[in-house]
Scaffold this motif. Structure first.
Motif, PDB file in Angstrom:
ATOM      1  N   ARG A   1      56.538   7.267  36.362  1.00  0.00           N
ATOM      2  CA  ARG A   1      57.627   7.021  37.313  1.00  0.00           C
ATOM      3  C   ARG A   1      58.487   8.276  37.454  1.00  0.00           C
ATOM      4  N   THR A   2      58.791   8.920  36.345  1.00  0.00           N
ATOM      5  CA  THR A   2      59.566  10.164  36.370  1.00  0.00           C
ATOM      6  C   THR A   2      58.797  11.263  37.084  1.00  0.00           C
ATOM      7  N   GLU A   3      57.501  11.357  36.826  1.00  0.00           N
ATOM      8  CA  GLU A   3      56.672  12.407  37.434  1.00  0.00           C
ATOM      9  C   GLU A   3      56.533  12.204  38.936  1.00  0.00           C
ATOM     10  N   ILE A   4      56.364  10.968  39.398  1.00  0.00           N
ATOM     11  CA  ILE A   4      56.235  10.747  40.847  1.00  0.00           C
ATOM     12  C   ILE A   4      57.557  11.037  41.545  1.00  0.00           C
ATOM     13  N   GLN A   5      58.680  10.677  40.929  1.00  0.00           N
ATOM     14  CA  GLN A   5      59.981  10.987  41.538  1.00  0.00           C
ATOM     15  C   GLN A   5      60.178  12.498  41.644  1.00  0.00           C
ATOM     16  N   ARG A   6      59.769  13.232  40.623  1.00  0.00           N
ATOM     17  CA  ARG A   6      59.873  14.686  40.650  1.00  0.00           C
ATOM     18  C   ARG A   6      58.965  15.273  41.731  1.00  0.00           C
ATOM     19  N   ALA A   7      57.723  14.794  41.816  1.00  0.00           N
ATOM     20  CA  ALA A   7      56.766  15.313  42.795  1.00  0.00           C
ATOM     21  C   ALA A   7      57.198  14.995  44.224  1.00  0.00           C
ATOM     22  N   LEU A   8      57.751  13.800  44.444  1.00  0.00           N
ATOM     23  CA  LEU A   8      58.244  13.444  45.781  1.00  0.00           C
ATOM     24  C   LEU A   8      59.429  14.319  46.169  1.00  0.00           C
ATOM     25  N   ALA A   9      60.358  14.526  45.242  1.00  0.00           N
ATOM     26  CA  ALA A   9      61.546  15.344  45.514  1.00  0.00           C
ATOM     27  C   ALA A   9      61.162  16.804  45.784  1.00  0.00           C
ATOM     28  N   ALA A  10      60.130  17.286  45.100  1.00  0.00           N
ATOM     29  CA  ALA A  10      59.693  18.671  45.286  1.00  0.00           C
ATOM     30  C   ALA A  10      58.809  18.836  46.519  1.00  0.00           C
ATOM     31  N   GLY A  11      58.446  17.719  47.161  1.00  0.00           N
ATOM     32  CA  GLY A  11      57.595  17.799  48.351  1.00  0.00           C
ATOM     33  C   GLY A  11      56.136  18.064  48.022  1.00  0.00           C
ATOM     34  N   GLU A  12      55.740  17.866  46.778  1.00  0.00           N
ATOM     35  CA  GLU A  12      54.351  18.111  46.383  1.00  0.00           C
ATOM     36  C   GLU A  12      53.412  17.028  46.900  1.00  0.00           C
ATOM     37  N   ILE A  13      53.919  15.800  47.006  1.00  0.00           N
ATOM     38  CA  ILE A  13      53.138  14.674  47.521  1.00  0.00           C
ATOM     39  C   ILE A  13      54.025  13.845  48.428  1.00  0.00           C
ATOM     40  N   THR A  14      53.414  12.945  49.179  1.00  0.00           N
ATOM     41  CA  THR A  14      54.162  11.975  49.977  1.00  0.00           C
ATOM     42  C   THR A  14      53.669  10.593  49.593  1.00  0.00           C
ATOM     43  N   LEU A  15      54.519   9.601  49.781  1.00  0.00           N
ATOM     44  CA  LEU A  15      54.154   8.220  49.516  1.00  0.00           C
ATOM     45  C   LEU A  15      53.461   7.701  50.772  1.00  0.00           C
ATOM     46  N   GLU A  16      52.167   7.462  50.677  1.00  0.00           N
ATOM     47  CA  GLU A  16      51.354   7.094  51.830  1.00  0.00           C
ATOM     48  C   GLU A  16      51.185   5.583  51.912  1.00  0.00           C
ATOM     49  N   PRO A  17      50.920   5.074  53.123  1.00  0.00           N
ATOM     50  CA  PRO A  17      50.578   3.656  53.223  1.00  0.00           C
ATOM     51  C   PRO A  17      49.201   3.436  52.608  1.00  0.00           C
ATOM     52  N   PRO A  18      48.864   2.184  52.296  1.00  0.00           N
ATOM     53  CA  PRO A  18      47.555   1.937  51.707  1.00  0.00           C
ATOM     54  C   PRO A  18      46.431   2.338  52.661  1.00  0.00           C
ATOM     55  N   PRO A  19      45.296   2.774  52.106  1.00  0.00           N
ATOM     56  CA  PRO A  19      44.168   3.085  52.978  1.00  0.00           C
ATOM     57  C   PRO A  19      43.668   1.809  53.648  1.00  0.00           C
ATOM     58  N   PRO A  20      43.058   1.923  54.824  1.00  0.00           N
ATOM     59  CA  PRO A  20      42.578   0.713  55.507  1.00  0.00           C
ATOM     60  C   PRO A  20      41.465   0.040  54.708  1.00  0.00           C
ATOM     61  N   MET A  21      41.450  -1.278  54.802  1.00  0.00           N
ATOM     62  CA  MET A  21      40.397  -2.042  54.137  1.00  0.00           C
ATOM     63  C   MET A  21      39.116  -1.913  54.961  1.00  0.00           C
ATOM     64  N   PRO A  22      37.980  -1.708  54.320  1.00  0.00           N
ATOM     65  CA  PRO A  22      36.735  -1.599  55.086  1.00  0.00           C
ATOM     66  C   PRO A  22      36.357  -2.948  55.690  1.00  0.00           C
ATOM     67  N   GLU A  23      35.770  -2.885  56.877  1.00  0.00           N
ATOM     68  CA  GLU A  23      35.311  -4.095  57.547  1.00  0.00           C
ATOM     69  C   GLU A  23      34.075  -4.617  56.826  1.00  0.00           C
ATOM     70  N   PRO A  24      33.920  -5.941  56.749  1.00  0.00           N
ATOM     71  CA  PRO A  24      32.724  -6.471  56.108  1.00  0.00           C
ATOM     72  C   PRO A  24      31.490  -6.122  56.944  1.00  0.00           C
ATOM     73  N   LEU A  25      30.392  -5.960  56.267  1.00  0.00           N
ATOM     74  CA  LEU A  25      29.145  -5.658  56.957  1.00  0.00           C
ATOM     75  C   LEU A  25      28.673  -6.896  57.711  1.00  0.00           C
ATOM     76  N   PRO A  26      28.098  -6.696  58.892  1.00  0.00           N
ATOM     77  CA  PRO A  26      27.618  -7.865  59.634  1.00  0.00           C
ATOM     78  C   PRO A  26      26.412  -8.499  58.919  1.00  0.00           C
ATOM     79  N   VAL A  27      26.359  -9.821  59.013  1.00  0.00           N
ATOM     80  CA  VAL A  27      25.262 -10.551  58.414  1.00  0.00           C
ATOM     81  C   VAL A  27      24.258 -10.866  59.503  1.00  0.00           C
ATOM     82  N   GLU A  28      23.042 -10.449  59.286  1.00  0.00           N
ATOM     83  CA  GLU A  28      22.007 -10.708  60.284  1.00  0.00           C
ATOM     84  C   GLU A  28      21.319 -12.023  59.966  1.00  0.00           C
ATOM     85  N   PRO A  29      21.010 -12.818  61.018  1.00  0.00           N
ATOM     86  CA  PRO A  29      20.360 -14.139  60.784  1.00  0.00           C
ATOM     87  C   PRO A  29      18.934 -14.004  60.317  1.00  0.00           C
TER      88      PRO A  29
END
Length: 85
Positions: A57-85
């Protein structure tokens, strides 16, 4: 010799935060532990104060304040594969 209390040094950061994804109720960090090269996920919740959570928690606050990383939204969930009959 003085009678002043000695303050212990701050523990070193557990590693480096490479990415951070904000899921709302928790943050998933992608981290590289000190002395390692592999990127590892670490889930950081608001009420978790065990193990390395407080140090991450301390390290992420330091990295965010220093501009080393950004807090990103979650990556998109992959779509399920189509099921063929």
């Amino acid at each position: 010799m003085t009678d002043e209390p000695q303050i212990p040094p701050e523990p070193p950061p557990p590693g480096q935060v490479v990415k951070a994804h904000d899921y709302g109720s928790y943050i998933e960090l992608i981290v590289v532990y000190t002395g390692q090269t592999a990127m590892v996920p670490f889930t950081l919740t608001a009420d978790d104060h065990y193990g390395d959570s407080d140090r991450w928690r301390t390290e992420i606050q330091r990295a965010l304040a220093a501009g080393e990383i950004t807090l990103e939204p979650p990556p998109p969930m992959p779509e399920p594969l189509p099921v063929e009959p």
